[in-house]
Design a protein around this motif. Structure first.
Motif, PDB file in Angstrom:
ATOM      1  N   GLY A 174       0.819  -1.213   0.000  1.00 49.25           N
ATOM      2  CA  GLY A 174       0.000   0.000   0.000  1.00 49.25           C
ATOM      3  C   GLY A 174       0.849   1.257   0.000  1.00 49.25           C
ATOM      4  O   GLY A 174       0.580   2.214  -0.736  1.00 49.25           O
ATOM      5  N   ALA A 175       1.915   1.255   0.808  1.00 46.22           N
ATOM      6  CA  ALA A 175       2.805   2.416   0.854  1.00 46.22           C
ATOM      7  C   ALA A 175       3.554   2.589  -0.458  1.00 46.22           C
ATOM      8  O   ALA A 175       3.783   3.704  -0.918  1.00 46.22           O
ATOM      9  CB  ALA A 175       3.801   2.272   2.009  1.00 46.22           C
ATOM     10  N   VAL A 176       3.914   1.466  -1.090  1.00 43.35           N
ATOM     11  CA  VAL A 176       4.613   1.531  -2.379  1.00 43.35           C
ATOM     12  C   VAL A 176       3.708   2.151  -3.436  1.00 43.35           C
ATOM     13  O   VAL A 176       4.160   2.887  -4.318  1.00 43.35           O
ATOM     14  CB  VAL A 176       5.084   0.123  -2.805  1.00 43.35           C
ATOM     15  CG1 VAL A 176       5.516   0.106  -4.264  1.00 43.35           C
ATOM     16  CG2 VAL A 176       6.248  -0.318  -1.930  1.00 43.35           C
ATOM     17  N   GLY A 177       2.398   1.853  -3.352  1.00 40.86           N
ATOM     18  CA  GLY A 177       1.459   2.472  -4.288  1.00 40.86           C
ATOM     19  C   GLY A 177       1.481   3.989  -4.174  1.00 40.86           C
ATOM     20  O   GLY A 177       1.492   4.703  -5.179  1.00 40.86           O
ATOM     21  N   TRP A 178       1.480   4.487  -2.932  1.00 37.07           N
ATOM     22  CA  TRP A 178       1.593   5.930  -2.732  1.00 37.07           C
ATOM     23  C   TRP A 178       2.937   6.450  -3.235  1.00 37.07           C
ATOM     24  O   TRP A 178       3.015   7.529  -3.824  1.00 37.07           O
ATOM     25  CB  TRP A 178       1.432   6.278  -1.246  1.00 37.07           C
ATOM     26  CG  TRP A 178       0.019   6.265  -0.771  1.00 37.07           C
ATOM     27  CD1 TRP A 178      -0.566   5.365   0.069  1.00 37.07           C
ATOM     28  CD2 TRP A 178      -1.013   7.202  -1.123  1.00 37.07           C
ATOM     29  NE1 TRP A 178      -1.891   5.683   0.261  1.00 37.07           N
ATOM     30  CE2 TRP A 178      -2.191   6.809  -0.451  1.00 37.07           C
ATOM     31  CE3 TRP A 178      -1.047   8.333  -1.938  1.00 37.07           C
ATOM     32  CZ2 TRP A 178      -3.376   7.512  -0.567  1.00 37.07           C
ATOM     33  CZ3 TRP A 178      -2.238   9.039  -2.054  1.00 37.07           C
ATOM     34  CH2 TRP A 178      -3.383   8.624  -1.369  1.00 37.07           C
ATOM     35  N   PHE A 179       3.995   5.681  -2.994  1.00 37.96           N
ATOM     36  CA  PHE A 179       5.326   6.104  -3.431  1.00 37.96           C
ATOM     37  C   PHE A 179       5.378   6.264  -4.944  1.00 37.96           C
ATOM     38  O   PHE A 179       5.992   7.204  -5.456  1.00 37.96           O
ATOM     39  CB  PHE A 179       6.367   5.083  -2.981  1.00 37.96           C
ATOM     40  CG  PHE A 179       7.742   5.345  -3.537  1.00 37.96           C
ATOM     41  CD1 PHE A 179       8.520   6.384  -3.044  1.00 37.96           C
ATOM     42  CD2 PHE A 179       8.256   4.572  -4.563  1.00 37.96           C
ATOM     43  CE1 PHE A 179       9.776   6.641  -3.566  1.00 37.96           C
ATOM     44  CE2 PHE A 179       9.506   4.811  -5.084  1.00 37.96           C
ATOM     45  CZ  PHE A 179      10.274   5.845  -4.576  1.00 37.96           C
ATOM     46  N   VAL A 180       4.731   5.353  -5.668  1.00 39.17           N
ATOM     47  CA  VAL A 180       4.726   5.426  -7.126  1.00 39.17           C
ATOM     48  C   VAL A 180       4.103   6.738  -7.600  1.00 39.17           C
ATOM     49  O   VAL A 180       4.644   7.435  -8.466  1.00 39.17           O
ATOM     50  CB  VAL A 180       3.972   4.216  -7.717  1.00 39.17           C
ATOM     51  CG1 VAL A 180       3.704   4.422  -9.202  1.00 39.17           C
ATOM     52  CG2 VAL A 180       4.773   2.940  -7.498  1.00 39.17           C
ATOM     53  N   VAL A 181       2.954   7.085  -7.010  1.00 39.36           N
ATOM     54  CA  VAL A 181       2.270   8.310  -7.417  1.00 39.36           C
ATOM     55  C   VAL A 181       3.128   9.535  -7.085  1.00 39.36           C
ATOM     56  O   VAL A 181       3.320  10.431  -7.924  1.00 39.36           O
ATOM     57  CB  VAL A 181       0.900   8.415  -6.719  1.00 39.36           C
ATOM     58  CG1 VAL A 181       0.220   9.732  -7.079  1.00 39.36           C
ATOM     59  CG2 VAL A 181       0.015   7.239  -7.119  1.00 39.36           C
ATOM     60  N   PHE A 182       3.640   9.574  -5.870  1.00 38.02           N
ATOM     61  CA  PHE A 182       4.477  10.706  -5.456  1.00 38.02           C
ATOM     62  C   PHE A 182       5.768  10.753  -6.272  1.00 38.02           C
ATOM     63  O   PHE A 182       6.281  11.837  -6.569  1.00 38.02           O
ATOM     64  CB  PHE A 182       4.802  10.611  -3.964  1.00 38.02           C
ATOM     65  CG  PHE A 182       3.733  11.176  -3.074  1.00 38.02           C
ATOM     66  CD1 PHE A 182       3.778  12.500  -2.658  1.00 38.02           C
ATOM     67  CD2 PHE A 182       2.674  10.392  -2.640  1.00 38.02           C
ATOM     68  CE1 PHE A 182       2.793  13.032  -1.844  1.00 38.02           C
ATOM     69  CE2 PHE A 182       1.685  10.910  -1.814  1.00 38.02           C
ATOM     70  CZ  PHE A 182       1.741  12.236  -1.425  1.00 38.02           C
ATOM     71  N   PHE A 183       6.306   9.592  -6.625  1.00 38.35           N
ATOM     72  CA  PHE A 183       7.535   9.541  -7.417  1.00 38.35           C
ATOM     73  C   PHE A 183       7.340  10.200  -8.781  1.00 38.35           C
ATOM     74  O   PHE A 183       8.174  10.994  -9.231  1.00 38.35           O
ATOM     75  CB  PHE A 183       7.971   8.083  -7.606  1.00 38.35           C
ATOM     76  CG  PHE A 183       9.165   7.919  -8.508  1.00 38.35           C
ATOM     77  CD1 PHE A 183      10.454   7.965  -7.993  1.00 38.35           C
ATOM     78  CD2 PHE A 183       9.012   7.710  -9.878  1.00 38.35           C
ATOM     79  CE1 PHE A 183      11.562   7.822  -8.820  1.00 38.35           C
ATOM     80  CE2 PHE A 183      10.112   7.569 -10.707  1.00 38.35           C
ATOM     81  CZ  PHE A 183      11.382   7.624 -10.176  1.00 38.35           C
ATOM     82  N   VAL A 184       6.239   9.857  -9.441  1.00 35.85           N
ATOM     83  CA  VAL A 184       5.984  10.400 -10.774  1.00 35.85           C
ATOM     84  C   VAL A 184       5.915  11.928 -10.736  1.00 35.85           C
ATOM     85  O   VAL A 184       6.549  12.620 -11.537  1.00 35.85           O
ATOM     86  CB  VAL A 184       4.680   9.815 -11.356  1.00 35.85           C
ATOM     87  CG1 VAL A 184       4.275  10.544 -12.628  1.00 35.85           C
ATOM     88  CG2 VAL A 184       4.851   8.326 -11.636  1.00 35.85           C
ATOM     89  N   VAL A 185       5.161  12.460  -9.775  1.00 36.38           N
ATOM     90  CA  VAL A 185       5.003  13.919  -9.696  1.00 36.38           C
ATOM     91  C   VAL A 185       6.307  14.582  -9.252  1.00 36.38           C
ATOM     92  O   VAL A 185       6.751  15.572  -9.837  1.00 36.38           O
ATOM     93  CB  VAL A 185       3.863  14.291  -8.730  1.00 36.38           C
ATOM     94  CG1 VAL A 185       3.691  15.798  -8.677  1.00 36.38           C
ATOM     95  CG2 VAL A 185       2.556  13.625  -9.168  1.00 36.38           C
TER      96      VAL A 185
END
Length: 389
Positions: free
Chosen positions: A259-270
């Motif tokens: 779940g945290a990795v999912g958030w990391f992916v979104v934040f990483f892209v931006v």
């Protein structure tokens, strides 16, 4: 339908990188390192430690059987094998020649564990527990009561305010890994992007390119191409890490980590998109490759600041910075993983990061457009901002 010009630039960036041997070798090397670290962790976690316990009396042998039961039930991959010796001398000889690891014997009112040089802590712990429980049972029976009655009200439980200690440790390790991935992607791809811009500028190739496509399209293509590459590389590393984690003792934390990795992916892209635009500007401000070190110094310091903030900040400082771009790109996913931030905190931080990225993109596009074709010397941000289009 004709593709937008920026997609052609992005495709060129991707193909160039995928045919770069250094890039491929470094990616493969990091995959091997991640797999190796997790492989060692899995091997250590699954390895069974075996100890041979020798006894020289019937009473000691019965007690050793209880030690064997406690050791195997401890969950520490501990195995005890028993040996019976004809006497104390034989048992002592077994320790001296290495046939056995520990000699268990009675000594007055207690018990003694004798090793050749030392007695392993995990075996000592199992023996202490087994002997204590057996002794309590015997003494309670002799007193006409039970162990439960004697120990009623003596149970001690522990709790922590900041959640499970194992989860906290895993969160810290995974947070460090994600922060490292973001730093490596931002720095390596960003620096390569800046150098690519200045090389095209120094060779005057960019003057030819900009006769065919708009400067903003060129910027968008370069940022998009590097974003795709950085995201693909990061996704590969994370996938290897998550798969490797399933073979360790920490696989129970996979749902929370995923779940945290999912958030990391979104934040990483931006977050990466924001920094990539600034790296492109750093390249456009330079005239020679040597100038990039100067024009990118503030950006290098910012990237390092994000990395060290993820490692060192705690408490209120960490909470505040988790909403401040670009620090939020790492700190907020880390807080989600730690369990100190809820989903709506993450959404608020993401909205702020997206807003900041939009402003940075607009400013970066202006700086990039006004400095890309300037070849008279290195420009400052103020000079580029005031240069006519």
């Amino acid at each position: 339908m004709t593709a937008a010009p920026w997609t052609t630039v992005a495709r060129r960036e991707i193909v160039t990188k995928l045919t770069d041997r250094t890039f491929l070798l470094s990616t493969f090397g990091l995959v091997v390192i991640i797999a190796g670290v997790l492989g060692v962790q899995a091997w250590l976690g699954s390895r069974t430690t075996e100890y041979a316990v020798v006894t020289s009396s019937a009473a000691a042998h019965r007690m050793a059987e209880k030690v064997e039961t406690v050791a195997e039930a401890s969950g520490d991959n501990l195995q005890v094998t028993l040996q019976a010796a004809a006497g104390d001398g034989v048992a002592k000889a077994a320790i001296e020649d290495g046939t056995a690891d520990v000699w268990l014997r009675e000594d007055g009112d207690g018990w003694v564990l004798t090793g050749r040089e030392d007695v392993a802590a995990e075996l000592r712990s199992a023996a202490t527990t087994a002997i204590r429980d057996a002794t309590l049972d015997a003494n309670a029976e002799a007193a006409g009561t039970t162990v439960d009655a004697l120990t009623r009200g003596s149970e001690v439980r522990t709790s922590v305010l900041d959640g499970d200690a194992d989860r906290a440790g895993v969160a810290k390790a995974v947070g460090f890994a994600l922060a490292m991935l973001f730093y490596l992607a931002s720095f390596t791809f960003g620096l390569a992007l800046a150098n690519s811009v200045v090389e095209e500028k120094a060779s005057r190739i960019v003057e030819i390119i900009t006769t065919k496509i708009a400067v903003r399209q060129l910027l968008a293509g370069k940022v998009a191409g590097n974003l795709v590459l950085a995201f693909a590389q990061m996704a590969l590393f994370v996938a290897v890490g998550l798969v490797g984690l399933t073979f360790t003792d920490y696989d129970r934390f996979l749902p929370a980590i995923s779940g945290a990795v999912g958030w990391f992916v979104v934040f990483f892209v931006v977050g990466f998109g924001l920094l990539a635009c600034l790296w492109a500007v750093a390249g456009a401000l330079a005239t020679r490759t040597e100038d990039v070190q100067t024009t990118s110094t503030p950006l290098t310091m910012l990237t390092l600041g994000v990395f060290f903030a993820a490692l060192l900040t705690t408490g209120t400082t960490k909470v505040v910075l988790s909403f401040v771009p670009p620090f939020s790109a790492i700190l907020m996913p880390m807080r989600v993983l730690e369990g100190t931030a809820s989903w709506w905190h993450a959404l608020v931080a993401l909205a702020i990061l997206v807003g900041a990225a939009a402003l940075v993109v607009r400013a970066a596009a202006r700086l990039y457009q006004r400095s890309l074709l300037q070849t008279q010397g290195r420009l400052t941000v103020r000079q580029a901002w005031s240069t006519p289009e």
